[in-house]
Motif scaffolding. Sequence first.
Motif, PDB file in Angstrom:
ATOM      1  N   PRO A  94      49.323  29.484  37.980  1.00 46.60           N
ATOM      2  CA  PRO A  94      50.625  30.500  38.159  1.00 46.60           C
ATOM      3  C   PRO A  94      50.800  30.918  36.808  1.00 46.60           C
ATOM      4  CG  PRO A  94      51.028  28.028  38.647  1.00 46.60           C
ATOM      5  CD  PRO A  94      49.607  28.243  38.635  1.00 46.60           C
ATOM      6  N   HIS A  95      50.503  30.368  35.844  1.00 45.65           N
ATOM      7  CA  HIS A  95      51.060  30.780  34.469  1.00 45.65           C
ATOM      8  C   HIS A  95      49.800  31.098  33.637  1.00 45.65           C
ATOM      9  CE1 HIS A  95      54.796  29.241  35.478  1.00 45.65           C
ATOM     10  NE2 HIS A  95      54.350  27.983  35.805  1.00 45.65           N
ATOM     11  N   ALA A 126      34.606  40.315  42.512  1.00 44.72           N
ATOM     12  CA  ALA A 126      34.341  40.901  43.754  1.00 44.72           C
ATOM     13  C   ALA A 126      33.570  42.279  43.961  1.00 44.72           C
ATOM     14  CB  ALA A 126      35.678  41.196  44.731  1.00 44.72           C
ATOM     15  N   GLY A 128      30.953  42.724  41.785  1.00 38.22           N
ATOM     16  CA  GLY A 128      29.846  42.768  41.343  1.00 38.22           C
ATOM     17  C   GLY A 128      29.553  42.880  39.988  1.00 38.22           C
TER      18      GLY A 128
ATOM     19  N   VAL B  65      24.931  45.802  41.279  1.00 36.24           N
ATOM     20  CA  VAL B  65      26.211  45.588  41.433  1.00 36.24           C
ATOM     21  C   VAL B  65      26.756  45.330  43.079  1.00 36.24           C
ATOM     22  CG1 VAL B  65      28.377  46.763  41.510  1.00 36.24           C
ATOM     23  CG2 VAL B  65      26.988  46.870  39.418  1.00 36.24           C
ATOM     24  N   LEU B  68      25.303  41.714  44.022  1.00 36.78           N
ATOM     25  CA  LEU B  68      26.147  40.462  43.593  1.00 36.78           C
ATOM     26  C   LEU B  68      27.349  40.515  44.269  1.00 36.78           C
ATOM     27  CD1 LEU B  68      25.996  38.414  41.438  1.00 36.78           C
ATOM     28  CD2 LEU B  68      26.685  40.090  39.694  1.00 36.78           C
ATOM     29  N   ALA B  69      27.953  41.883  44.598  1.00 37.06           N
ATOM     30  CA  ALA B  69      29.202  42.026  45.131  1.00 37.06           C
ATOM     31  C   ALA B  69      29.048  41.290  46.586  1.00 37.06           C
ATOM     32  CB  ALA B  69      29.723  43.514  45.208  1.00 37.06           C
ATOM     33  N   ARG B  72      28.944  37.269  46.574  1.00 36.69           N
ATOM     34  CA  ARG B  72      30.271  36.966  46.163  1.00 36.69           C
ATOM     35  C   ARG B  72      31.404  37.221  47.246  1.00 36.69           C
ATOM     36  NH1 ARG B  72      30.900  39.458  39.881  1.00 36.69           N
ATOM     37  NH2 ARG B  72      29.598  37.740  38.867  1.00 36.69           N
ATOM     38  N   ARG B  73      31.084  38.224  47.872  1.00 38.69           N
ATOM     39  CA  ARG B  73      32.308  38.331  49.110  1.00 38.69           C
ATOM     40  C   ARG B  73      32.130  37.371  50.235  1.00 38.69           C
ATOM     41  NH1 ARG B  73      34.714  43.947  48.706  1.00 38.69           N
ATOM     42  NH2 ARG B  73      34.446  44.551  46.705  1.00 38.69           N
ATOM     43  N   ALA B  75      30.769  34.561  49.907  1.00 39.23           N
ATOM     44  CA  ALA B  75      31.351  33.235  49.273  1.00 39.23           C
ATOM     45  C   ALA B  75      32.870  33.393  49.565  1.00 39.23           C
ATOM     46  CB  ALA B  75      30.982  33.018  48.046  1.00 39.23           C
ATOM     47  N   LEU B  76      33.472  34.408  49.185  1.00 37.67           N
ATOM     48  CA  LEU B  76      34.934  34.396  49.421  1.00 37.67           C
ATOM     49  C   LEU B  76      35.336  34.156  51.013  1.00 37.67           C
ATOM     50  CD1 LEU B  76      36.264  37.051  46.948  1.00 37.67           C
ATOM     51  CD2 LEU B  76      37.352  34.967  47.399  1.00 37.67           C
ATOM     52  N   ASP B  77      34.545  34.970  51.632  1.00 39.85           N
ATOM     53  CA  ASP B  77      34.888  34.867  53.088  1.00 39.85           C
ATOM     54  C   ASP B  77      34.562  33.421  53.641  1.00 39.85           C
ATOM     55  OD1 ASP B  77      35.574  37.369  53.239  1.00 39.85           O
ATOM     56  OD2 ASP B  77      33.543  38.242  53.953  1.00 39.85           O
ATOM     57  N   ARG B  78      33.492  32.652  53.227  1.00 40.58           N
ATOM     58  CA  ARG B  78      33.626  31.456  53.606  1.00 40.58           C
ATOM     59  C   ARG B  78      34.708  30.410  53.325  1.00 40.58           C
ATOM     60  NH1 ARG B  78      28.165  32.812  52.249  1.00 40.58           N
ATOM     61  NH2 ARG B  78      28.272  31.668  50.126  1.00 40.58           N
ATOM     62  N   LEU B  79      35.234  30.849  52.269  1.00 37.40           N
ATOM     63  CA  LEU B  79      36.200  29.999  51.966  1.00 37.40           C
ATOM     64  C   LEU B  79      37.496  29.349  53.061  1.00 37.40           C
ATOM     65  CD1 LEU B  79      37.964  31.203  48.401  1.00 37.40           C
ATOM     66  CD2 LEU B  79      36.783  28.989  48.848  1.00 37.40           C
ATOM     67  N   GLU B  80      37.687  30.567  53.795  1.00 39.68           N
ATOM     68  CA  GLU B  80      38.589  30.094  54.954  1.00 39.68           C
ATOM     69  C   GLU B  80      37.841  29.414  56.128  1.00 39.68           C
ATOM     70  OE1 GLU B  80      41.637  30.135  54.505  1.00 39.68           O
ATOM     71  OE2 GLU B  80      41.872  31.359  52.456  1.00 39.68           O
ATOM     72  N   TYR B 113      56.053  27.693  40.133  1.00 40.82           N
ATOM     73  CA  TYR B 113      55.307  28.583  40.809  1.00 40.82           C
ATOM     74  C   TYR B 113      54.583  29.500  40.092  1.00 40.82           C
ATOM     75  CZ  TYR B 113      54.722  31.351  45.028  1.00 40.82           C
ATOM     76  OH  TYR B 113      54.203  32.017  46.175  1.00 40.82           O
ATOM     77  N   GLY B 114      55.459  30.001  38.846  1.00 41.66           N
ATOM     78  CA  GLY B 114      54.847  31.150  38.146  1.00 41.66           C
ATOM     79  C   GLY B 114      55.306  32.574  38.627  1.00 41.66           C
ATOM     80  N   ALA B 115      54.169  33.303  38.510  1.00 45.08           N
ATOM     81  CA  ALA B 115      54.490  34.669  38.787  1.00 45.08           C
ATOM     82  C   ALA B 115      53.921  35.256  40.181  1.00 45.08           C
ATOM     83  CB  ALA B 115      53.643  35.565  37.833  1.00 45.08           C
TER      84      ALA B 115
END
Lengths: 163, 115
Positions: A94-95, A126, A128, B65, B68-69, B72-73, B75-80, B113-115
């Motif tokens: 967060p920081h 994301a 690439g 590009v 690679l995208a 990576r995408r 892998a991001l989808d698999r997070l959930e 919590y930050g920003a």
Amino acid sequence: MPDAWDTSIASRIAADERHASLLATHLREGIPVALPAPTVQEIVRGLRAPAADGARTRLKRRWFAGLFRHPLTIVVPFDRSAAELTGHLLARLPHPPTHNHRRHGTRAQQRAAWALDVQIAACAFAGGYGLLTENVHDFAVLRDAIAELLPEVPPLAVTDARA
Amino acid sequence: MAPTRRSARRPRAPRRTGARTTLRVPDDLAETVARYAEQHRTSTNDALIRLAYDGARRYDYRHTVEELAAGRRAALDRLEDQEIPPDAGDLTGEETARAILGFRLGLYDEETYGA
């Protein structure tokens, strides 16, 4: 891996600035210029700010508007994947990292800038791309956080433009 | 002295190695190739190769590009997709809203919590 340029680079590519030759090389050799969407936002916001000098600022805004519309320019979108990754990263970090050095601006400004940096890193990842920056310490922290979150894919390459 | 016949000609195209091939060049492309050759004072063969290199460089950039995208995408989808314990309870609507809006509503300690 092609690099996207963060705001520390993109803000210094106009004539006589220290990264002008980088832009010139891309244009001469037909290499795309990849700019993360939050960097475009920062540039326009900075050149529209009330403190900015009227007519001269308008000229520079027009120059950047031309660059954003140039056939070689790719605005790397802040899309679903980038937005999700930004959420994950901001929850973890967060920081802004301190690195034991003083940062510019108020604490609120530092946090807003950090949120933009996280978005920039997420767009590049994301999309690439790697990332070319002068702010290599902060983006290295984000690179490591992404690698920890998604160890099975190639990490965000962070290149120091001052090297 | 009058210019020699050779100097009036276009410069010779660079000699390249590689397999020779015969291909049919569509008329509309041939026009572009001829215009490029004229503008750059080179042969039409060389113009065709230079334009192909230009296209290949763009293709390679896009391909690198996009590949690679995509990885990576995914892998991001698999997070959930991670397993959720069957006995895990869900947040209530109010808890969900408070979690998401906590920062805007000042519900959390800013230092945490930050920003």
